[in-house]
Design a protein around this motif. Sequence first.
Motif, PDB file in Angstrom:
ATOM      1  N   GLU A  44       0.803  -1.220   0.000  1.00 54.75           N
ATOM      2  CA  GLU A  44       0.000   0.000   0.000  1.00 54.75           C
ATOM      3  C   GLU A  44       0.840   1.277   0.000  1.00 54.75           C
ATOM      4  OE1 GLU A  44      -2.644  -0.314   3.292  1.00 54.75           O
ATOM      5  OE2 GLU A  44      -3.615  -2.141   2.547  1.00 54.75           O
ATOM      6  N   ASP A  45       1.998   1.251   0.639  1.00 54.12           N
ATOM      7  CA  ASP A  45       2.804   2.465   0.777  1.00 54.12           C
ATOM      8  C   ASP A  45       4.157   2.390   0.080  1.00 54.12           C
ATOM      9  OD1 ASP A  45       0.755   3.448   2.390  1.00 54.12           O
ATOM     10  OD2 ASP A  45       1.671   2.663   4.214  1.00 54.12           O
ATOM     11  N   GLY A  46       4.476   1.234  -0.503  1.00 55.93           N
ATOM     12  CA  GLY A  46       5.740   1.103  -1.225  1.00 55.93           C
ATOM     13  C   GLY A  46       6.975   1.132  -0.334  1.00 55.93           C
ATOM     14  N   ILE A  47       6.804   0.770   0.935  1.00 54.74           N
ATOM     15  CA  ILE A  47       7.935   0.735   1.869  1.00 54.74           C
ATOM     16  C   ILE A  47       8.273  -0.711   2.165  1.00 54.74           C
ATOM     17  CG2 ILE A  47       8.796   1.401   4.142  1.00 54.74           C
ATOM     18  CD1 ILE A  47       6.712   3.662   4.121  1.00 54.74           C
ATOM     19  N   ARG A  48       9.483  -1.118   1.798  1.00 49.72           N
ATOM     20  CA  ARG A  48       9.950  -2.472   2.036  1.00 49.72           C
ATOM     21  C   ARG A  48      10.667  -2.517   3.379  1.00 49.72           C
ATOM     22  NH1 ARG A  48       9.891   0.146  -2.030  1.00 49.72           N
ATOM     23  NH2 ARG A  48       9.185  -0.536  -4.087  1.00 49.72           N
ATOM     24  N   THR A  49      10.738  -3.702   3.986  1.00 46.30           N
ATOM     25  CA  THR A  49      11.258  -3.799   5.347  1.00 46.30           C
ATOM     26  C   THR A  49      12.297  -4.899   5.477  1.00 46.30           C
ATOM     27  OG1 THR A  49       9.136  -3.051   6.285  1.00 46.30           O
ATOM     28  CG2 THR A  49      10.645  -4.215   7.771  1.00 46.30           C
ATOM     29  N   SER A 102      16.630 -13.420  15.275  1.00 44.63           N
ATOM     30  CA  SER A 102      15.740 -13.602  14.133  1.00 44.63           C
ATOM     31  C   SER A 102      15.761 -12.375  13.226  1.00 44.63           C
ATOM     32  CB  SER A 102      14.309 -13.873  14.608  1.00 44.63           C
ATOM     33  OG  SER A 102      14.229 -15.112  15.291  1.00 44.63           O
ATOM     34  N   TYR A 103      15.395 -12.590  11.977  1.00 44.69           N
ATOM     35  CA  TYR A 103      15.350 -11.491  11.015  1.00 44.69           C
ATOM     36  C   TYR A 103      14.170 -11.688  10.073  1.00 44.69           C
ATOM     37  CZ  TYR A 103      16.832 -14.486   7.182  1.00 44.69           C
ATOM     38  OH  TYR A 103      16.855 -15.469   6.226  1.00 44.69           O
ATOM     39  N   THR A 104      13.785 -10.606   9.406  1.00 45.73           N
ATOM     40  CA  THR A 104      12.711 -10.644   8.404  1.00 45.73           C
ATOM     41  C   THR A 104      13.109  -9.783   7.213  1.00 45.73           C
ATOM     42  OG1 THR A 104      11.053 -10.773  10.169  1.00 45.73           O
ATOM     43  CG2 THR A 104      10.253 -10.245   7.970  1.00 45.73           C
ATOM     44  N   ILE A 105      12.740 -10.237   6.018  1.00 49.65           N
ATOM     45  CA  ILE A 105      12.855  -9.447   4.789  1.00 49.65           C
ATOM     46  C   ILE A 105      11.489  -9.459   4.109  1.00 49.65           C
ATOM     47  CG2 ILE A 105      13.949  -9.220   2.523  1.00 49.65           C
ATOM     48  CD1 ILE A 105      16.358 -10.763   3.663  1.00 49.65           C
ATOM     49  N   VAL A 106      10.980  -8.287   3.757  1.00 47.88           N
ATOM     50  CA  VAL A 106       9.661  -8.164   3.127  1.00 47.88           C
ATOM     51  C   VAL A 106       9.786  -7.287   1.885  1.00 47.88           C
ATOM     52  CG1 VAL A 106       7.266  -7.444   3.433  1.00 47.88           C
ATOM     53  CG2 VAL A 106       8.550  -8.339   5.397  1.00 47.88           C
TER      54      VAL A 106
END
Length: 299
Positions: A44-49, A102-106
């Motif tokens: 929705e906002d084009g912000i990747r994490t 732990s880590y996350t990629i979105v």
Amino acid sequence: MTDVSDRADDADLAGREWRLIRDEARDGAIQMALEEVAAETALEDGIRTVRTYSWEPSALSLGYRQDAETVDWDYCEREGIDVTRRQTGGGGIYHDRDADISYTIVAPADEVPGDLMECYALFCEPILEAFDRLGVDADFAASEQEAIYQPSCYLRDIHPAHDIVAPAGGDSSAGAADEVDAVPKKISGNAQYRQRDVVIQHGSISFALEPERHVGTFDADLEPATFRDRVTSISEQTGGEITREEAVATIGDALGDWCDADAGEWRDGELEAARDLADRKYGSDAWVRNREVLEAGEQ
């Protein structure tokens, strides 16, 4: 090793809007809910994490299709271990408050390789870079290893596509190495799923080992030595010279460099949405035991 910034450029990741969240410790239900919220933000906002995080209290995350009967519920309650269920498959992982990182990629699916193995290779690049910076000789497993206990992620079969072992390049066959330390052991498990055209990868990295508590969470006759024989850690591989804080910072730096991310944090609306989703899904018995998601207003 390929420079992470070069790899990111190849996938056209750098130059897009990314944020690096060095997250605080939260309970397992919230941590899992935040991944879905991050997927909505990406769409929705084009912000990747990209983010690093820890679990408070320590938690057991079940694989998506894992049978709840494999859990020693009495042990978890007695030891104050939270239980949630992931969106990804595989076996359960005990996430110790101090021993696990732990880590996350979105990221939107149309911005990353469509081939699963290629996407794993890309998304694990910053994790391998972090190990390199920490002085840990780690890489994808060179060959498969058979499962010891399928319901446990760290004891199930080791897969070269997404399991990282240390030291790298060793022979995993029994008796193949003169030194037991030369036999590659699992140090990180990584998994992906897709949520509304967004790819989410998360992973568990062993900073230290808590074999008694890890095997204790399962309703099975498992010896802690079995876990020690299969799993290693950053602390073990570096002779205890790296602190947990240094390891977390290094992993965060590698993730941020990989996609040229700006320092970021969760917005109030994201945290509120995550709390609601945690109540309805990741923290509910319906989801944890039966993979059922409650609708808004249900108890």
